[in-house]
Design an enzyme around this catalytic site. Sequence first.
Site, mmCIF file in Angstrom:
data_model
loop_
_atom_site.group_PDB
_atom_site.id
_atom_site.type_symbol
_atom_site.label_atom_id
_atom_site.label_comp_id
_atom_site.label_asym_id
_atom_site.label_seq_id
_atom_site.Cartn_x
_atom_site.Cartn_y
_atom_site.Cartn_z
ATOM 1 N N ASP A 179 50.586 43.766 42.488
ATOM 2 C CA ASP A 179 50.517 43.026 43.740
ATOM 3 C C ASP A 179 49.818 41.682 43.478
ATOM 4 O O ASP A 179 50.168 40.985 42.530
ATOM 5 C CB ASP A 179 49.819 43.868 44.821
ATOM 6 C CG ASP A 179 49.998 43.305 46.225
ATOM 7 O OD1 ASP A 179 51.043 43.595 46.845
ATOM 8 O OD2 ASP A 179 49.120 42.576 46.689
ATOM 9 N N TYR A 306 47.251 34.727 51.109
ATOM 10 C CA TYR A 306 48.678 34.451 51.265
ATOM 11 C C TYR A 306 48.896 32.973 51.590
ATOM 12 O O TYR A 306 49.821 32.343 51.080
ATOM 13 C CB TYR A 306 49.267 35.324 52.374
ATOM 14 C CG TYR A 306 49.454 36.762 51.969
ATOM 15 C CD1 TYR A 306 50.721 37.259 51.675
ATOM 16 C CD2 TYR A 306 48.374 37.635 51.882
ATOM 17 C CE1 TYR A 306 50.905 38.580 51.298
ATOM 18 C CE2 TYR A 306 48.540 38.956 51.513
ATOM 19 C CZ TYR A 306 49.805 39.424 51.211
ATOM 20 O OH TYR A 306 49.981 40.722 50.825
ATOM 21 N N HIS A 357 54.217 51.279 44.737
ATOM 22 C CA HIS A 357 53.541 49.997 44.594
ATOM 23 C C HIS A 357 52.089 50.149 44.149
ATOM 24 O O HIS A 357 51.570 49.308 43.420
ATOM 25 C CB HIS A 357 53.603 49.278 45.945
ATOM 26 C CG HIS A 357 53.100 47.883 45.927
ATOM 27 N ND1 HIS A 357 53.681 46.886 45.167
ATOM 28 C CD2 HIS A 357 52.059 47.289 46.581
ATOM 29 C CE1 HIS A 357 53.037 45.745 45.363
ATOM 30 N NE2 HIS A 357 52.041 45.972 46.207
#
Length: 379
Positions: A179, A306, A357
Amino acid sequence: MTETVEPFTWHVAQDAIDDLHRRIDATRWPERETVDDWSQGVPLDALRDFVDHWRNHYDWRSTEAWINAQGLSTTTIDGVDIRFLHVRSAHENARPLLLTHGWPGSILEFRAAIPRLVDPEAHGGTAADAFHVVIPSLPGYGLSGKPTRHGWKVEKIAQAWGVLMARLGYAKWYAQGGDWGAAVTTQIGRQNVAGCAGIHLNMPIARPLPEDLAAPGPDELKALAALQHYQEWDAGYSKQQQTRPQTIGYSLVDSPVGLAGWIYEKMWAWTDNQGRAEDALSRDSMCDNLMLYWLTAAGASSARLYWESFASFAPAEITMPVGASVFPKEILPAPRKWAERHYTKLVHWGVLDKGGHFAAWEQPEVFVNELRKTFAAMD
């Protein structure tokens, strides 16, 4: 600002736990969804059940004690307090290994992997498989401080991790991540951060070329289908955090149920499960992870990465040795053909039968075996 590394103890005041409980008790719940699946988000009954466990059956203190027992330390890098776990193996010649988590994970993703890494002989390995483990909280996440100015992109975090490892006295070390941890670790490789001798990714970052789209093979078709699903059904959270992290942050910092829904949905969507997040991750471990966001009010500060770095989530040419592991339920898979264009020294490419994930969290034994194979190939 200090360049020293010091022990750090984290104790959460009981008032903070009591406040969490009061907020949960005062929740104003929405009506039930109008479908019988997860297509509108976390079903009301599922989230009520999860939050009931968090409120009435979960004990934070055991995890708090565990964190403090793992060599929890602090140092300041460019004005930001970086908190990290530092667990040394009994084997002095063990390889130093830096592990970086992502969103909505935390340092606790690696909890079950740590004993397997530092004490391999008790977990099916040999002394040659031993690692000294360093696990920092990303800036703005969990225990680390929150940047007060913009600029803490993954490129800067990669440099900061090099500073951290140097302060710990590690002249040669390895790095791993998935990630956002994959983005940071990719930047460590791209920048050839001093001391790093190789990296491992459980979410290798690569993109198709026009010729791949024109005549895709089976692995590419699977990857393209996953990418399409992510863009159409699963990327709303990232667009919000990429463009308006402050706006969503008000809800995530103020409402524990809002935060729980925001994160619990990803525990369901991104794990290798049979319909419930609990098929892959225990409820207590999900609550542990959630607490690192709630207790530190990290909803906005974690989302801000982000805004800072989404454009940096891109392939990069890496000339140092690279290993990669592909788990079947990875949200953004990359076939080996795509990855080989960027990794000139690909020493290991593992394709696994199960896991998603959150590789270290879901499949710690498999994850550690992949790291053993990767870094043994780099010596």
